[in-house]
Scaffold this active site. Structure first.
Site, PDB file in Angstrom:
ATOM      1  NE  ARG A  10      89.080  70.795  62.281  1.00  0.00           N
ATOM      2  CZ  ARG A  10      90.080  71.361  61.640  1.00  0.00           C
ATOM      3  NH1 ARG A  10      90.281  71.125  60.356  1.00  0.00           N
ATOM      4  NH2 ARG A  10      90.896  72.188  62.267  1.00  0.00           N
ATOM      5  CB  SER A  37      89.969  70.851  56.205  1.00  0.00           C
ATOM      6  OG  SER A  37      90.983  71.755  55.802  1.00  0.00           O
ATOM      7  CD  GLU A  58      82.541  70.498  46.682  1.00  0.00           C
ATOM      8  OE1 GLU A  58      83.523  70.958  47.297  1.00  0.00           O
ATOM      9  OE2 GLU A  58      82.201  70.906  45.542  1.00  0.00           O
ATOM     10  CG  PHE A  83      81.903  73.467  49.824  1.00  0.00           C
ATOM     11  CD1 PHE A  83      81.404  74.682  49.382  1.00  0.00           C
ATOM     12  CD2 PHE A  83      83.158  73.449  50.416  1.00  0.00           C
ATOM     13  CE1 PHE A  83      82.129  75.853  49.508  1.00  0.00           C
ATOM     14  CE2 PHE A  83      83.897  74.622  50.550  1.00  0.00           C
ATOM     15  CZ  PHE A  83      83.382  75.817  50.094  1.00  0.00           C
TER      16      PHE A  83
END
Length: 312
Positions: A10, A37, A58, A83
């Site tokens: 990430r 995040s 989303e 999500f």
């Protein structure tokens, strides 16, 4: 011996977006209240006018991404895998996939290595969901270098792309001069003759560790890194299967619908081969430290080794 460098994919995704933004002014990045995040906050600091926080919505984010893409922008829409792939599936299918728009979905915190966030956030179904959308390219990079290359490649692809990244810091295994990333092409990391280990994402490092342990037992394991789940490098997999006669797939995802299913589809049609699927066995995860969960599910090097050795 120096310690192996580790970085979460990430983090690599966020850094790669910044470099991409410097090269192309048509890159737009969206997030759903998770920029710190997913690491798109890194992009937001450099290009605040090209980053939009859509809030905890989303479906709205994916629809907005579709709108931007329809005007010629290349959009990276980011959220947790649960999500992005789960909550926004309908918008991805109908608003992005159906019109084949240039939206790249950056899905972080995939798999049980999300850790303490527990079963609700440990998405082990996303590869299956994204594979079935017509025209969707599905990429699951193994490390920092591969993630950066995947982001660059995704920009060049005409159409939607799903990029799966993780929360856990993972070893950098592709730091070598001959490394080449090509969408739809697997990479043979180790030649072998007795069994083929086909791995994706953070499981590639585990497969290499398992191969080392198998070698100590006199078992020669071929290790293939499949970073692109769709389109799958069927030619490489079939060729290796014919050589070794046994195939093991390894993924931090359900054994239903992901890499294992894709490989079995290809082999059953082109080269029927005895196959073992290692992954999450049709169960939900639970809360706990990431590395302990991987060990509990048999998805670390030791666990993969034990399963392969027992099967052989």
């Amino acid at each position: 011996m120096s310690e192996v460098k580790k970085i979460a994919t990430r983090e690599s995704y966020g850094n790669a977006l910044v470099e991409l933004g410097k090269k192309h002014d048509n890159v737009v990045v969206l997030d759903a209240d998770l920029a710190e995040s997913t690491k798109t906050a890194t992009f937001a600091k450099v290009f605040p006018d090209r980053h939009i926080d859509c809030g905890i919505a989303e479906g709205h984010m994916m629809s907005l991404a579709a709108g931007f893409a329809a005007t010629g922008k290349v959009v990276f829409a980011s959220s947790f895998a649960m999500f992005a792939a789960g909550r926004a599936f309908e918008q991805i299918r109908n608003s992005i996939g159906y019109p084949h728009l240039n939206v790249k979905i950056g899905a972080s915190h995939a798999g049980i290595s999300v850790g303490e966030d527990g079963a609700t956030h440990q998405c082990c179904e996303d590869l299956a969901l994204m594979r079935v959308i017509p025209g969707m390219t599905v990429i699951c990079p193994a490390d920092d270098i591969e993630t950066k290359a995947a982001v660059e490649a995704a920009y060049e692809i005409d159409g939607p792309v799903y990029i799966r990244t993780g929360r856990l810091a993972v070893p950098v295994i592709n730091d070598r001069p001959d490394y080449k990333f090509e969408v739809g092409k697997g990479i043979v990391l180790r030649e072998g003759t007795d069994v083929t280990l086909v791995a994706t994402g953070l499981m590639v490092a585990a497969a290499l560790e398992a191969a080392d342990k198998l070698a100590e037992d006199g078992i020669s394991a071929e290790v293939i890194n499949i970073h692109t789940i769709k389109p799958l490098d069927e030619e490489l997999i079939v060729s290796s299967a014919k050589k070794t006669g046994k195939v093991v797939t390894i993924e931090e995802h359900s054994v239903i619908g992901g890499l294992g299913s894709a490989v079995c589809d290809a082999l059953s049609e082109k080269a029927p081969t005895k196959t073992l699927k290692i992954g999450v066995n049709d169960v939900f995860g639970f809360s706990g430290p990431a590395n302990e969960l991987l060990h509990e599910f048999g998805l670390d090097g030791e666990g993969v080794y034990a399963k392969v050795k027992s099967w052989l």
